[in-house]
Design a protein around this motif. Structure first.
Motif, short mmCIF file in Angstrom:
data_model
loop_
_atom_site.label_atom_id
_atom_site.label_comp_id
_atom_site.label_asym_id
_atom_site.label_seq_id
_atom_site.Cartn_x
_atom_site.Cartn_y
_atom_site.Cartn_z
N ASP A 242 18.63 -17.18 24.28
CA ASP A 242 19.44 -18.32 23.85
C ASP A 242 19.61 -19.27 25.02
OD1 ASP A 242 20.53 -17.54 21.01
OD2 ASP A 242 20.73 -15.75 22.24
N VAL A 243 19.02 -20.46 24.89
CA VAL A 243 18.95 -21.40 26.01
C VAL A 243 19.36 -22.80 25.54
CG1 VAL A 243 17.47 -22.45 27.77
CG2 VAL A 243 17.06 -20.08 27.04
N LEU A 244 20.18 -23.46 26.34
CA LEU A 244 20.50 -24.87 26.14
C LEU A 244 19.87 -25.65 27.29
CD1 LEU A 244 22.06 -27.36 25.10
CD2 LEU A 244 24.09 -26.47 26.25
N TYR A 245 19.05 -26.63 26.97
CA TYR A 245 18.38 -27.44 27.99
C TYR A 245 18.81 -28.89 27.84
CZ TYR A 245 14.66 -30.13 30.27
OH TYR A 245 13.97 -31.02 31.05
N LEU A 246 19.18 -29.51 28.96
CA LEU A 246 19.57 -30.92 28.95
C LEU A 246 18.79 -31.63 30.05
CD1 LEU A 246 21.53 -33.16 27.86
CD2 LEU A 246 23.01 -32.58 29.80
N ARG A 247 18.16 -32.77 29.69
CA ARG A 247 17.41 -33.56 30.66
C ARG A 247 18.09 -34.92 30.85
NH1 ARG A 247 10.96 -34.42 30.32
NH2 ARG A 247 11.44 -35.63 28.44
N LEU A 248 18.39 -35.23 32.11
CA LEU A 248 19.02 -36.50 32.47
C LEU A 248 17.96 -37.37 33.13
CD1 LEU A 248 22.32 -35.09 34.03
CD2 LEU A 248 21.91 -35.77 31.67
N SER A 249 17.49 -38.36 32.40
CA SER A 249 16.43 -39.22 32.89
C SER A 249 16.76 -40.65 32.47
CB SER A 249 15.09 -38.76 32.31
OG SER A 249 14.02 -39.52 32.82
N HIS A 250 15.76 -41.47 32.19
CA HIS A 250 16.03 -42.82 31.67
C HIS A 250 16.70 -42.71 30.30
CE1 HIS A 250 13.95 -44.91 34.88
NE2 HIS A 250 13.01 -44.01 34.80
N GLY A 251 16.47 -41.62 29.60
CA GLY A 251 17.20 -41.26 28.41
C GLY A 251 17.83 -39.90 28.64
N VAL A 252 18.67 -39.47 27.72
CA VAL A 252 19.33 -38.17 27.82
C VAL A 252 19.03 -37.40 26.53
CG1 VAL A 252 21.52 -36.94 28.00
CG2 VAL A 252 21.14 -39.03 29.34
N GLY A 253 18.47 -36.23 26.67
CA GLY A 253 18.16 -35.40 25.51
C GLY A 253 17.98 -33.97 25.93
N GLY A 254 17.57 -33.12 25.00
CA GLY A 254 17.42 -31.72 25.36
C GLY A 254 16.80 -30.91 24.25
N GLY A 255 17.06 -29.64 24.31
CA GLY A 255 16.50 -28.72 23.32
C GLY A 255 17.29 -27.43 23.29
N LEU A 256 17.13 -26.70 22.19
CA LEU A 256 17.84 -25.44 22.00
C LEU A 256 16.85 -24.33 21.69
CD1 LEU A 256 20.88 -26.39 19.73
CD2 LEU A 256 21.01 -25.46 22.05
N VAL A 257 17.03 -23.19 22.34
CA VAL A 257 16.37 -21.96 21.94
C VAL A 257 17.46 -21.05 21.41
CG1 VAL A 257 15.08 -19.94 22.73
CG2 VAL A 257 14.52 -22.21 23.63
N VAL A 258 17.34 -20.66 20.16
CA VAL A 258 18.38 -19.87 19.49
C VAL A 258 17.75 -18.59 18.96
CG1 VAL A 258 20.10 -19.81 17.66
CG2 VAL A 258 19.61 -21.97 18.83
N GLY A 259 18.27 -17.46 19.41
CA GLY A 259 17.75 -16.19 18.94
C GLY A 259 16.29 -15.99 19.26
N GLY A 260 15.84 -16.53 20.38
CA GLY A 260 14.45 -16.35 20.80
C GLY A 260 13.47 -17.28 20.13
#
Length: 422
Positions: A242-260
């Protein structure tokens, strides 16, 4: 594809060969026992198919080194011939193009990046990507039958009917196309001509442009979600369920890994953390709302708050000696940590990964983020805070795009990949 004149036995054999090759593309080096479990083929059939592939040069069999051998017959490792073809990943970020390549043996051939100005047309961005790809490995990359291109773009990506297919593109009008960025609602800043966007919005012809240029299948997905896939496959959170990823760049976004498993969400909208409200009465965001995290935590927002820095390099260089720069970053980190805490309370990740160019500020950013996380997380969760810097750098999105093509991550087993242009 089977030829019309082939009989049923020939078609069956070809199907078995394609099954074996697909498993090797997906999983990398395997022995015969592992191939048998993955394919479900009988030992006799598998031996026959593998022997033919080795004889043809498509597969290479390697015996273990003497020091690794045990009693009994040596267990050979089977890999696709490294010169059989390559998989390409391209990340069309807002103001840069990043590319990476691996061979079919899952060895990274190289990576490259180039910045560009805001508003560059998609035709010119594809040209830039092609030049970068052409320079990898001294120009020796070979795109063959085992190859493909994974592509990351800014903004939501969802399935759409095909339009704009050109003769010879391999895609007929009316068949499913690659995912395309949505044109309604969520990302008004991605519309062409909007100076806040930093780049034109991906249109439905982008996969066709790439398919025409490279001549191989194309898969399209959101670039920050692909960066999350890369970090959870090979990077800072490798092996974490279970992973929360956040990228701070010219935009802000991310991704989720849930339950593998990588989570895409309805209409490809998972990971739009940049459009969570951070300041209810804040600046108008490119999405049309007020006070989104992107209005305070993007590179542009940071430079607006400290205009004397000039650019991000100047801002980062000023941090050790400039109290005003540190105050700006402290405020950014506090808002980022507050938003992350809200998401963490909802999804409960084991690890939170922070990446993007702004994360290069190091402790000056991570310390206020962690303080805000601790302040806003449920008390029971505070001892388990695991905030990590991303490790794959600016090519993370391109590497995630390669994983999408090879399907070589267990995080993709339940993932709905946007349709490809074949």
């Amino acid at each position: 594809m089977a030829h019309d004149h082939e009989g049923p036995l020939a078609r069956l054999r070809r199907g078995h060969e394609e099954l074996v090759l697909r498993q090797m593309r997906t999983h990398g080096p395997l022995n015969r026992a592992e191939l048998g479990r993955l394919t479900g083929l009988s030992r006799t059939t598998l031996y026959d198919i593998v022997s033919a592939l080795v004889d043809s040069g498509a597969v290479v069999a390697t015996a273990p080194a003497p020091a690794e051998r045990r009693r009994g017959r040596p267990v050979e490792t089977l890999t696709l011939h490294r010169d059989a073809g390559h998989a390409i990943g391209i990340d069309f970020a807002r103001r840069a193009v990043h590319v990476a390549a691996v061979n079919v043996a899952h060895e990274v051939i190289g990576s490259a990046s180039a910045a560009h100005g805001a508003g560059l047309s998609w035709e010119k961005r594809v040209d830039l990507a092609a030049r970068l790809v052409g320079g990898l490995a001294g120009g020796t990359l070979r795109l063959g039958a085992l190859s493909g291109i994974g592509v990351g773009v800014v903004g939501p990506v969802h399935d759409a009917p095909a339009t704009g297919a050109s003769p010879g593109s391999g895609m007929a009008t009316g068949t499913p196309a690659a995912g395309t960025a949505t044109t309604t609602g969520t990302r008004a800043a991605e519309r062409p001509g909007d100076p806040a966007a930093g780049a034109p919005r991906p249109h439905e012809d982008l996969p066709v442009l790439l398919r025409k240029r490279f001549g191989v299948p194309v898969l399209l997905d959101n670039n920050t979600r692909l960066a999350a896939l890369a970090e959870a496959t090979w990077g800072a959170a490798a092996g974490v369920q279970d992973v929360l990823y956040l990228r701070l760049s010219h935009g802000v976004g991310g991704g989720l890994v849930v339950g593998g498993a990588l989570h895409r969400g309805a209409r490809g909208l998972s990971g739009e953390f940049g459009h969570i409200t951070a300041e209810p009465d804040g600046r108008r965001c490119s999405c049309g709302k007020d006070g989104c995290l992107e209005t305070v935590a993007s590179i542009g927002a940071v430079l607006d708050a400290h205009p004397g820095a000039g650019d991000l390099d100047g801002f980062l260089a000023a941090l050790p000696t400039d109290p005003a720069a540190r105050r700006v970053l402290d405020g950014v980190g506090t808002r980022v940590g507050t938003v992350l805490a809200a998401v963490c309370n909802a999804v409960g990740p084991h690890v939170t990964v922070l990446g993007g160019e702004l994360a290069e500020a190091g402790p000056a950013l991570f310390e206020p983020v962690e303080r805000a996380l601790s302040a806003h997380l449920m008390p029971v969760s505070r001892p388990d805070i695991d905030l990590r810097p991303a490790t794959l750098g600016e090519v993370g999105g391109a590497l995630g795009a390669i994983a999408l093509v090879l399907h070589d991550s267990p995080l993709l087993t339940r993932y709905h990949t946007p349709n490809s242009v074949e």
